[in-house]
Design an enzyme around this catalytic site. Structure first.
Site, PDB file in Angstrom:
ATOM      1  N   HIS A  28       5.744  75.049 -22.106  1.00  0.00           N
ATOM      2  CA  HIS A  28       6.056  75.438 -23.490  1.00  0.00           C
ATOM      3  C   HIS A  28       5.824  76.938 -23.604  1.00  0.00           C
ATOM      4  O   HIS A  28       4.687  77.402 -23.406  1.00  0.00           O
ATOM      5  CB  HIS A  28       5.143  74.702 -24.470  1.00  0.00           C
ATOM      6  N   HIS A  72       8.264  71.934 -16.956  1.00  0.00           N
ATOM      7  CA  HIS A  72       7.522  71.540 -18.158  1.00  0.00           C
ATOM      8  C   HIS A  72       6.547  72.658 -18.513  1.00  0.00           C
ATOM      9  O   HIS A  72       5.418  72.695 -18.033  1.00  0.00           O
ATOM     10  CB  HIS A  72       6.787  70.219 -17.875  1.00  0.00           C
ATOM     11  N   ASP A 126       2.550  73.063 -18.297  1.00  0.00           N
ATOM     12  CA  ASP A 126       2.500  72.644 -19.702  1.00  0.00           C
ATOM     13  C   ASP A 126       2.232  73.824 -20.633  1.00  0.00           C
ATOM     14  O   ASP A 126       3.177  74.387 -21.191  1.00  0.00           O
ATOM     15  CB  ASP A 126       1.470  71.528 -19.894  1.00  0.00           C
ATOM     16  N   ASP A 127       0.977  74.175 -20.849  1.00  0.00           N
ATOM     17  CA  ASP A 127       0.606  75.297 -21.730  1.00  0.00           C
ATOM     18  C   ASP A 127      -0.381  76.160 -20.955  1.00  0.00           C
ATOM     19  O   ASP A 127      -1.609  76.087 -21.175  1.00  0.00           O
ATOM     20  CB  ASP A 127      -0.029  74.749 -23.014  1.00  0.00           C
ATOM     21  N   HIS A 132       8.642  64.010 -24.216  1.00  0.00           N
ATOM     22  CA  HIS A 132       7.246  63.754 -23.865  1.00  0.00           C
ATOM     23  C   HIS A 132       6.982  62.273 -24.185  1.00  0.00           C
ATOM     24  O   HIS A 132       7.227  61.825 -25.318  1.00  0.00           O
ATOM     25  CB  HIS A 132       6.301  64.588 -24.719  1.00  0.00           C
ATOM     26  N   GLU A 191       1.952  60.406 -22.364  1.00  0.00           N
ATOM     27  CA  GLU A 191       0.880  61.389 -22.094  1.00  0.00           C
ATOM     28  C   GLU A 191      -0.401  60.752 -22.632  1.00  0.00           C
ATOM     29  O   GLU A 191      -1.259  60.335 -21.866  1.00  0.00           O
ATOM     30  CB  GLU A 191       1.193  62.722 -22.788  1.00  0.00           C
TER      31      GLU A 191
HETATM   32  N1  HPA Z   1       2.064  67.632 -25.527  1.00  0.00           N
HETATM   33  C1  HPA Z   1       2.795  67.464 -26.625  1.00  0.00           C
HETATM   34  N2  HPA Z   1       3.271  68.466 -27.326  1.00  0.00           N
HETATM   35  C2  HPA Z   1       3.037  69.716 -26.905  1.00  0.00           C
HETATM   36  C3  HPA Z   1       2.296  69.952 -25.793  1.00  0.00           C
HETATM   37  C4  HPA Z   1       1.782  68.859 -25.047  1.00  0.00           C
HETATM   38  O1  HPA Z   1       1.078  68.982 -24.023  1.00  0.00           O
HETATM   39  N3  HPA Z   1       2.238  71.294 -25.636  1.00  0.00           N
HETATM   40  C5  HPA Z   1       2.934  71.837 -26.647  1.00  0.00           C
HETATM   41  N4  HPA Z   1       3.421  70.881 -27.416  1.00  0.00           N
HETATM   42 ZN    ZN Z   2       4.220  69.465 -22.816  1.00  0.00          ZN
END
Ligand code: HPA
Ligand code: ZN
Length: 413
Positions: free
Chosen positions: A92, A90, A351-352, A270, A273
């Site tokens: 991006h 996971h 994630d990012d 996703h 969250e």
């Molecule tokens: N959540 C949802 N969309 C996203 C995320 C995230 O953490 N990062 C990049 N797009």
């Molecule tokens: Zn994500």
């Protein structure tokens, strides 16, 4: 019987975390991890590869009193985190754009940024929720225009991943974010792919690509991008769903995901969250996903937990992201460890990473510190990620064997 040990010990200077993170900078040095005593009782020998059931069968683990092993154990844990072969599921790619690279690319493309400096960008990274993060994330994407930009972005991630011993990565990309600005799908894909090929040649990192659909855009727009992805079917393993979650339930994309499966794509989404547990049910039952991205809100729904455990649906959890976006107020309150103990197939991911304060190893280190994860728990999280990867069985087995060798070398020898 499985037992829980307290890993919190007296700190030395520099701290083991500092040492391990220095190591992740790419300068591996055996002297950073001096010989330390082995603790035979640290690991329950009843556990080993494939022992995920140990967590399900244990009804008392979370509440057991913790013992205090010697402080050297912290070094063992950091060394284990450093040494385990990691699989990231996971991440991006646009979220790995570090401010320095953002400025470099902006300058060569003559794109003006609203920030004066790298420091000003970092200063802006104080997000209250997913929405406040995504508006900065989408804005930063505006610097990415040419094939070389996507190549540089992806190669920079792979270099960092390699320094943290990532051996396989399954990368999300958001083509709609770029096609909306007039950048061709082929440009995006070609730059990313060229770096992935180079990453495998130079570092031996294997990879898969997952095309995410932006859920805040329409289902028609989703179909349109899916048809473009279909032209590159052999390079894209799965279709995912990301962006603003609340108010954009998976059910809106049933037909798109049905079509994606007909084209031969696997599916992920996703869900859970910020959004409710019901969105996880929808992703499972309507989108028929192979994995849930995040999924931490499943713990609000006992029946859902039971279903996820029974089917061993992998959940790609992102601890630092969840704190940065306010899903949990503090990492100490994250439910990762509890999820693991419930028998859920949880994994750790970044994630990012450029926005949330760390790549995969920093996520492991921070989660270990905050939740007092044991060596066995760290090992299980790593094995879960290997099991959950979109890889052939033989490749998974080879990685499981590697992980077992590292684990036993670090802990049980
Ligand atoms: N959540 C949802 N969309 C996203 C995320 C995230 O953490 N990062 C990049 N797009
Ligand atoms: Zn994500």
């Amino acid at each position: 019987m499985w037992s829980v040990h307290d890993d919190a010990g007296e700190r030395t200077h520099p701290s083991p975390e500092a040492l391990v993170l220095r190591e992740f900078g790419g300068h591996r040095s055996a002297s950073l991890f001096p010989t330390r005593s082995k603790h035979a009782n640290y690991f329950d020998p009843a556990q080993g590869p494939g022992m995920r059931r140990a967590y399900q069968d244990n009804g008392e683990g979370m509440n057991q009193p913790r013992t205090n092993p010697p402080h050297e154990d912290q070094r063992v844990l950091m060394s284990l985190i450093a040494g385990l072969p990691k699989v990231e599921l996971h991440m991006h790619i646009e979220g790995s754009l570090e401010p320095e690279l953002m400025f470099t690319i902006a300058a060569r493309n003559a794109v003006s940024l609203k920030y004066e400096s790298v420091e000003a960008v970092r200063e802006a990274y104080r997000f209250g929720n997913l929405q406040s993060f995504l508006s900065i994330y989408y804005e930063a994407c505006s610097v990415l225009l040419h094939e070389q930009d996507f190549y540089d972005l992806t190669l920079a991630y792979l270099q960092r991943a390699h320094a943290q011993h990532v051996v396989h990565t399954e990368i999300f990309f958001d083509p709609q974010c770029h096609t909306q600005r007039g950048v061709a799908f082929a440009t995006v894909l070609s730059g990313i792919r060229r770096a992935l090929v180079e990453g495998e040649r130079a570092f031996g990192i294997t990879s898969r690509l997952i095309m995410c659909i932006l859920r805040h855009l329409s289902a028609e727009a989703a179909v349109d991008i899916l048809e473009q992805a279909q032209l590159y079917r052999e390079h894209i393993i799965a279709v995912g769903l990301d962006s603003y979650e609340i108010g954009h339930p998976p059910a809106q994309f049933v037909n798109v995901f049905e079509r994606a499966r007909q084209h031969g794509f696997l599916t992920v989404a996703h869900a859970g969250e910020e959004g409710p547990a019901d969105y996880i049910w929808q992703a499972l039952n309507l989108l028929r996903v192979s994995r849930i991205d995040h999924g931490v809100r499943c713990m609000d729904d006992e029946a859902l937990v039971g279903e996820l455990v029974k089917r061993q649906v992998p959940l790609t959890v992102c601890p630092l992201s969840n704190v940065k976006l306010g899903v949990f107020p503090r990492l100490e309150e994250h439910n990762l460890r509890e999820m693991l103990h419930r028998g859920l197939c949880v994994t750790v991911n970044s994630d990012d990473p450029a926005y949330f304060g760390g790549y995969i190893a920093e996520n492991f280190v921070a989660a270990q510190q905050a939740l007092h994860l044991t060596a066995s728990e760290i090992y299980h999280l790593s094995m879960n990620a290997i099991q959950a990867a979109f890889l052939p069985a033989a490749e998974k087995q080879a990685l499981l064997d590697q992980a077992a060798a590292v684990y036993h070398q670090e802990i049980a020898s």
